[in-house]
Enzyme design. Sequence first.
Site, PDB file in Angstrom:
ATOM      1  N   LYS A 204       0.706  -1.197   0.035  1.00 39.45           N
ATOM      2  CA  LYS A 204       0.120  -0.022  -0.188  1.00 39.45           C
ATOM      3  C   LYS A 204       0.839   1.208  -0.002  1.00 39.45           C
ATOM      4  O   LYS A 204       1.643   1.533   0.931  1.00 39.45           O
ATOM      5  CB  LYS A 204      -0.903   0.007   1.162  1.00 39.45           C
ATOM      6  CG  LYS A 204      -1.600   1.124   1.311  1.00 39.45           C
ATOM      7  CD  LYS A 204      -2.671   1.236   2.336  1.00 39.45           C
ATOM      8  CE  LYS A 204      -3.527   2.456   2.492  1.00 39.45           C
ATOM      9  NZ  LYS A 204      -4.373   2.398   3.742  1.00 39.45           N
ATOM     10  N   ARG A 214     -11.095   9.951   1.639  1.00 44.11           N
ATOM     11  CA  ARG A 214     -10.799  10.581   3.224  1.00 44.11           C
ATOM     12  C   ARG A 214     -12.054  11.691   3.151  1.00 44.11           C
ATOM     13  O   ARG A 214     -12.152  12.068   4.493  1.00 44.11           O
ATOM     14  CB  ARG A 214      -9.398  11.439   2.981  1.00 44.11           C
ATOM     15  CG  ARG A 214      -8.251  10.278   3.198  1.00 44.11           C
ATOM     16  CD  ARG A 214      -6.720  10.875   3.456  1.00 44.11           C
ATOM     17  NE  ARG A 214      -5.936   9.569   3.129  1.00 44.11           N
ATOM     18  CZ  ARG A 214      -4.501  10.075   2.882  1.00 44.11           C
ATOM     19  NH1 ARG A 214      -4.132  11.152   2.699  1.00 44.11           N
ATOM     20  NH2 ARG A 214      -3.477   8.836   2.945  1.00 44.11           N
ATOM     21  N   LYS A 230       1.268  10.208   5.253  1.00 44.50           N
ATOM     22  CA  LYS A 230       1.274   8.814   5.891  1.00 44.50           C
ATOM     23  C   LYS A 230       2.655   8.176   5.422  1.00 44.50           C
ATOM     24  O   LYS A 230       2.771   6.905   5.284  1.00 44.50           O
ATOM     25  CB  LYS A 230       0.190   7.883   5.428  1.00 44.50           C
ATOM     26  CG  LYS A 230      -1.114   8.575   5.896  1.00 44.50           C
ATOM     27  CD  LYS A 230      -2.176   7.765   6.090  1.00 44.50           C
ATOM     28  CE  LYS A 230      -3.518   8.235   6.639  1.00 44.50           C
ATOM     29  NZ  LYS A 230      -4.887   7.328   6.772  1.00 44.50           N
ATOM     30  N   GLU A 246       7.286  -6.384   0.899  1.00 41.80           N
ATOM     31  CA  GLU A 246       6.163  -6.362   1.776  1.00 41.80           C
ATOM     32  C   GLU A 246       5.006  -7.253   1.710  1.00 41.80           C
ATOM     33  O   GLU A 246       4.421  -7.952   2.709  1.00 41.80           O
ATOM     34  CB  GLU A 246       5.546  -4.843   1.674  1.00 41.80           C
ATOM     35  CG  GLU A 246       6.032  -3.736   2.411  1.00 41.80           C
ATOM     36  CD  GLU A 246       5.842  -3.652   3.910  1.00 41.80           C
ATOM     37  OE1 GLU A 246       5.346  -4.873   4.387  1.00 41.80           O
ATOM     38  OE2 GLU A 246       6.085  -2.596   4.456  1.00 41.80           O
ATOM     39  N   LYS A 261      -2.074  -1.557  -3.739  1.00 44.17           N
ATOM     40  CA  LYS A 261      -3.051  -0.314  -3.779  1.00 44.17           C
ATOM     41  C   LYS A 261      -2.318   1.030  -3.562  1.00 44.17           C
ATOM     42  O   LYS A 261      -1.305   1.073  -3.016  1.00 44.17           O
ATOM     43  CB  LYS A 261      -3.846  -0.598  -2.335  1.00 44.17           C
ATOM     44  CG  LYS A 261      -4.706   0.661  -2.177  1.00 44.17           C
ATOM     45  CD  LYS A 261      -5.390   0.679  -0.745  1.00 44.17           C
ATOM     46  CE  LYS A 261      -5.979   2.061  -0.606  1.00 44.17           C
ATOM     47  NZ  LYS A 261      -6.598   2.138   0.916  1.00 44.17           N
ATOM     48  N   SER A 287     -10.186   5.598  -4.533  1.00 41.54           N
ATOM     49  CA  SER A 287     -11.063   6.608  -4.824  1.00 41.54           C
ATOM     50  C   SER A 287     -10.749   7.576  -5.758  1.00 41.54           C
ATOM     51  O   SER A 287     -11.514   8.064  -6.735  1.00 41.54           O
ATOM     52  CB  SER A 287     -11.308   7.438  -3.469  1.00 41.54           C
ATOM     53  OG  SER A 287     -10.132   7.711  -2.975  1.00 41.54           O
ATOM     54  N   TYR A 326     -15.152   1.341  -6.997  1.00 42.98           N
ATOM     55  CA  TYR A 326     -16.206   1.826  -6.979  1.00 42.98           C
ATOM     56  C   TYR A 326     -17.061   1.789  -8.175  1.00 42.98           C
ATOM     57  O   TYR A 326     -18.174   2.186  -7.987  1.00 42.98           O
ATOM     58  CB  TYR A 326     -16.005   3.629  -6.622  1.00 42.98           C
ATOM     59  CG  TYR A 326     -15.100   3.430  -5.084  1.00 42.98           C
ATOM     60  CD1 TYR A 326     -15.855   3.419  -3.889  1.00 42.98           C
ATOM     61  CD2 TYR A 326     -13.721   3.682  -5.206  1.00 42.98           C
ATOM     62  CE1 TYR A 326     -14.977   3.240  -2.916  1.00 42.98           C
ATOM     63  CE2 TYR A 326     -13.169   3.615  -4.121  1.00 42.98           C
ATOM     64  CZ  TYR A 326     -13.502   3.478  -2.838  1.00 42.98           C
ATOM     65  OH  TYR A 326     -12.839   3.742  -1.644  1.00 42.98           O
TER      66      TYR A 326
HETATM   67  C1  PBG Z   1      -7.502   3.512   5.573  1.00 43.35           C
HETATM   68  C2  PBG Z   1      -7.895   3.447   4.109  1.00 43.35           C
HETATM   69  C3  PBG Z   1      -7.601   4.359   3.093  1.00 43.35           C
HETATM   70  C4  PBG Z   1      -8.171   3.739   1.970  1.00 43.35           C
HETATM   71  C5  PBG Z   1      -8.576   2.378   2.397  1.00 43.35           C
HETATM   72  N1  PBG Z   1      -8.438   2.157   3.898  1.00 43.35           N
HETATM   73  C6  PBG Z   1      -6.931   5.681   3.047  1.00 43.35           C
HETATM   74  C7  PBG Z   1      -5.533   6.063   3.779  1.00 43.35           C
HETATM   75  O1  PBG Z   1      -4.840   4.996   3.996  1.00 43.35           O
HETATM   76  O2  PBG Z   1      -5.630   7.184   3.930  1.00 43.35           O
HETATM   77  C8  PBG Z   1      -8.108   4.247   0.619  1.00 43.35           C
HETATM   78  C9  PBG Z   1      -9.365   3.946  -0.385  1.00 43.35           C
HETATM   79  C10 PBG Z   1      -9.462   4.727  -1.487  1.00 43.35           C
HETATM   80  O3  PBG Z   1      -8.716   5.781  -1.832  1.00 43.35           O
HETATM   81  O4  PBG Z   1     -10.534   4.498  -2.136  1.00 43.35           O
HETATM   82  N2  PBG Z   1      -6.447   2.810   6.159  1.00 43.35           N
END
Ligand code: PBG
Length: 339
Positions: A204, A214, A230, A246, A261, A287, A326
Amino acid sequence: MTEKFKLDLPQRPRRLRRNAGIRALVEETVLRPADFIAPLFVVDGKGAPEPIGSMPGVARFNITDLVKECRALSKLGVPAVALFPKLDASFKNDNGSAALSENALILRAVRAVKKALPEMVVMTDIALDPYTTHGHDGLLTPDGRDVENDATVEVLVKMAVLHASAGVDFVAPSDMMDGRVGAIRAALDTAGFTQTAIMAYSSKFASAYYGPFRDAVGSAKAAGTRSLDKRTYQLNPANRREAIAEALLDEAEGADIVMVKPAGPYLDVIRDVREATRLPIAAYQVSGEYAQLHAAAKMGWLDLEKTRYESLIAIKRAGADMILTYFAKDMAAELKLGK
Ligand code: PBG
């Protein structure tokens, strides 16, 4: 009179593209509704679905409407949903303690979906960001500048056991703390949940494509910034080898499915992980990937139906076995119509 120019070619690849029938015969990758996991947002109360401005066509549902949406997805052949809670700001605090509430919204949502649709595969995120005022996925260090690893894992483990007891099929740690998959596996087994599986958000990346999500769970607003940093726990987008490492670590710790992701901008990583492990691979079309196609389509610059198909077939072709997207409902409906 000049002669018609003619190449002497043993191979003319266009022979296999001449008509729809031939093209179908030689098609190498196929999308089906059963490839999709639909991410869904849930809120408390009885209100109407709340649209999310940066994610056209996506809304937060109350639990009753969430169950209806799951039923509709199931009818379209989508086998799985990933549920995300959006909490009222009043439930958030610095250590995200609402994540361990026995009566948490997410637990009630899981129970309702599983009761109405036992066959629906239900996954939940294991991370603290919907619950913390700062929007980070874990507990902050005393100086507030970083996320504490082991103390966070201690909370996530409890959260995973709670979700398992509510009946989820998969817990999906999305926090990127070191060692969390192994700790969660051990705790699930000790609590008797040997059949609860782990879909690990393994590779990720620290991505700006998470912006609209968010908004959806309110973590940007809680943190007062759209660009929550992050990078001390999520992967550097520049790193390919580390992404593979990972995935392999999570496999060794007991993950049942590993994830890459975002998906579209990281197709090389999906392929790398495909070649490095025999586990099933999930890819999350996040998203921002969804939002950018909608935005361009709204401007009249791109064809939404064609680009969404192309974005998804590319992810599958890269090596993903399943895709969180989505577009799940719309794409499944389109596939069902045989368009
Ligand atoms: C949080 C999480 C995130 C997403 C899924 N779980 C956002 C992040 O890590 O800040 C993102 C999913 C998306 O953007 O569709 N742990």
